[in-house]
Scaffold this motif. Structure first.
Motif, PDB file in Angstrom:
ATOM      1  N   UNK A  70      36.451  36.715  46.917  1.00 41.99           N
ATOM      2  CA  UNK A  70      35.841  37.783  45.897  1.00 41.99           C
ATOM      3  C   UNK A  70      35.944  36.543  44.404  1.00 41.99           C
ATOM      4  N   UNK A  71      36.703  35.433  44.696  1.00 43.78           N
ATOM      5  CA  UNK A  71      36.902  34.525  43.389  1.00 43.78           C
ATOM      6  C   UNK A  71      36.004  34.277  43.148  1.00 43.78           C
ATOM      7  N   UNK A  72      35.212  33.074  44.419  1.00 41.87           N
ATOM      8  CA  UNK A  72      33.844  32.514  44.383  1.00 41.87           C
ATOM      9  C   UNK A  72      33.094  33.369  44.154  1.00 41.87           C
ATOM     10  N   UNK A  73      32.691  34.997  44.624  1.00 39.33           N
ATOM     11  CA  UNK A  73      31.049  35.999  44.229  1.00 39.33           C
ATOM     12  C   UNK A  73      31.378  36.834  43.011  1.00 39.33           C
ATOM     13  N   UNK A  74      32.163  36.705  42.665  1.00 40.05           N
ATOM     14  CA  UNK A  74      32.467  37.459  41.350  1.00 40.05           C
ATOM     15  C   UNK A  74      32.998  36.756  40.187  1.00 40.05           C
ATOM     16  N   UNK A  75      33.846  35.860  40.423  1.00 45.01           N
ATOM     17  CA  UNK A  75      34.475  35.441  39.123  1.00 45.01           C
ATOM     18  C   UNK A  75      34.332  33.859  38.644  1.00 45.01           C
ATOM     19  N   UNK A  76      32.318  33.569  40.079  1.00 47.30           N
ATOM     20  CA  UNK A  76      32.481  32.019  39.947  1.00 47.30           C
ATOM     21  C   UNK A  76      33.880  30.747  39.955  1.00 47.30           C
ATOM     22  N   UNK A  77      34.343  30.920  40.537  1.00 52.20           N
ATOM     23  CA  UNK A  77      35.475  30.876  41.039  1.00 52.20           C
ATOM     24  C   UNK A  77      36.562  30.143  39.763  1.00 52.20           C
ATOM     25  N   UNK A  78      36.828  30.533  39.137  1.00 50.68           N
ATOM     26  CA  UNK A  78      36.974  30.644  37.716  1.00 50.68           C
ATOM     27  C   UNK A  78      38.769  31.398  38.857  1.00 50.68           C
ATOM     28  N   UNK A  79      40.254  30.981  38.040  1.00 52.42           N
ATOM     29  CA  UNK A  79      41.484  31.152  38.706  1.00 52.42           C
ATOM     30  C   UNK A  79      41.680  33.053  38.377  1.00 52.42           C
ATOM     31  N   UNK A  80      41.901  33.672  39.318  1.00 54.09           N
ATOM     32  CA  UNK A  80      42.171  34.764  39.555  1.00 54.09           C
ATOM     33  C   UNK A  80      43.353  35.062  40.347  1.00 54.09           C
ATOM     34  N   UNK A  81      44.157  36.742  39.956  1.00 50.02           N
ATOM     35  CA  UNK A  81      44.992  37.285  39.699  1.00 50.02           C
ATOM     36  C   UNK A  81      45.174  38.506  40.474  1.00 50.02           C
ATOM     37  N   UNK A  82      45.499  38.846  42.175  1.00 49.32           N
ATOM     38  CA  UNK A  82      44.937  39.842  42.912  1.00 49.32           C
ATOM     39  C   UNK A  82      46.754  41.002  43.121  1.00 49.32           C
ATOM     40  N   UNK A  83      46.604  42.023  42.370  1.00 45.89           N
ATOM     41  CA  UNK A  83      47.624  42.780  42.009  1.00 45.89           C
ATOM     42  C   UNK A  83      47.350  44.062  43.493  1.00 45.89           C
ATOM     43  N   UNK A  84      47.848  45.019  42.727  1.00 43.28           N
ATOM     44  CA  UNK A  84      48.042  46.562  42.844  1.00 43.28           C
ATOM     45  C   UNK A  84      48.464  47.446  42.442  1.00 43.28           C
ATOM     46  N   UNK A  85      47.639  48.977  42.279  1.00 44.53           N
ATOM     47  CA  UNK A  85      48.868  49.828  41.427  1.00 44.53           C
ATOM     48  C   UNK A  85      48.561  50.856  42.334  1.00 44.53           C
ATOM     49  N   UNK A  86      50.307  51.240  42.103  1.00 44.32           N
ATOM     50  CA  UNK A  86      50.068  52.627  43.906  1.00 44.32           C
ATOM     51  C   UNK A  86      50.891  53.436  42.723  1.00 44.32           C
ATOM     52  N   UNK A  87      50.613  54.920  43.298  1.00 45.80           N
ATOM     53  CA  UNK A  87      51.660  55.807  41.878  1.00 45.80           C
ATOM     54  C   UNK A  87      50.726  56.970  42.478  1.00 45.80           C
ATOM     55  N   UNK A  88      51.530  58.265  41.129  1.00 47.63           N
ATOM     56  CA  UNK A  88      51.296  59.668  41.232  1.00 47.63           C
ATOM     57  C   UNK A  88      50.499  60.068  40.095  1.00 47.63           C
ATOM     58  N   UNK A  89      49.746  59.513  39.974  1.00 42.90           N
ATOM     59  CA  UNK A  89      49.269  59.791  38.240  1.00 42.90           C
ATOM     60  C   UNK A  89      48.211  61.254  38.627  1.00 42.90           C
ATOM     61  N   UNK A  90      48.321  61.721  38.229  1.00 39.11           N
ATOM     62  CA  UNK A  90      46.874  62.396  37.810  1.00 39.11           C
ATOM     63  C   UNK A  90      46.214  63.100  37.009  1.00 39.11           C
ATOM     64  N   UNK A  91      46.323  61.870  35.719  1.00 43.01           N
ATOM     65  CA  UNK A  91      45.950  62.279  34.035  1.00 43.01           C
ATOM     66  C   UNK A  91      45.033  61.277  33.624  1.00 43.01           C
TER      67      UNK A  91
END
Length: 218
Positions: A70-91
């Motif tokens: 994904x770093x290569x194909x989408x961001x053109x080798x710029x430095x990226x961060x990979x994380x997540x959002x988990x939760x219970x939001x409904x609004x």
């Protein structure tokens, strides 16, 4: 699942991510094997009992092969961060944008409410201009830099899990320099919030969302 959501939300138009309406907001990505990162998310990350948890950068996740692709194909080798959002939001609560793409992986079924930055007028935005999309588990997609978005909404009591990949440093704290841009909230993060979203209002986020604070029933 989608038909059940539509029945529970008769006043809302809930689209599929595969519908043509999504094309102005982003694109579904093909050719990526999500098995490894999905297994990691299911086994190594949790959904909090209340609210959401957002981890901007997970060092172990960043080592996975799909992240480098994904770093290569989408961001053109710029430095990226990979994380997540988990939760219970409904609004809806808020809409944000980054001046760069964002890649998400739906580890569970979820709903996203999206808009376009071109519809922001004098730092105000009407929630009537949003579109709502159902995203099934396993879909990987790119959200364009001019797309308004925020936390996913859950489709069941068990909550949601979503991988979030962005340019490195996004969503981190600003320097002490005061910006003239009322919407700039964190690095590479501009945001408008609804009046009743007190958590971010107390942190100084701009109250610029007008109209219904959309809620997803499930």
């Amino acid at each position: 699942m989608l038909e059940n959501l539509r029945k529970k939300n008769p006043d809302l138009s809930i689209l599929r991510i595969s519908d043509p309406e999504f094309q102005k907001y982003g694109r579904v990505l093909k050719g990526y094997n999500t098995d490894e990162i999905t297994k990691y998310m299911k086994n190594k990350t949790d959904i909090p009992e209340e609210g959401n948890i957002y981890i901007a950068s997970d060092s172990e996740m960043k080592k996975l092969e799909i992240i480098e692709k994904i770093k290569q194909n989408i961001f053109g080798e710029l430095e990226i961060q990979a994380g997540y959002c988990n939760g219970n939001n409904s609004q809806l609560n808020a809409l944000e944008f980054h001046k760069s793409p964002e890649v998400n992986i739906a580890v569970t079924d979820m709903i996203l409410i999206l808009g376009k930055t071109s519809d922001i007028k004098e730092n105000e935005y009407s929630t009537e201009k949003t579109d709502i999309f159902y995203i099934p588990e396993g879909i990987i997609f790119e959200v364009y830099g001019d797309t308004l978005h925020f936390s996913p909404c859950k489709t069941s009591d068990s909550g949601f899990k979503c991988v979030v990949i962005l340019l490195d440093g996004t969503n981190t704290e600003l320097s002490d320099t005061i910006s003239d841009d009322k919407l700039l909230f964190k690095k590479n993060k501009w945001i408008l919030i609804h009046d009743n979203f007190t958590r971010l209002a107390n942190l100084g986020a701009h109250k610029g969302l007008n109209g219904n604070n959309i809620k997803i029933n499930y």
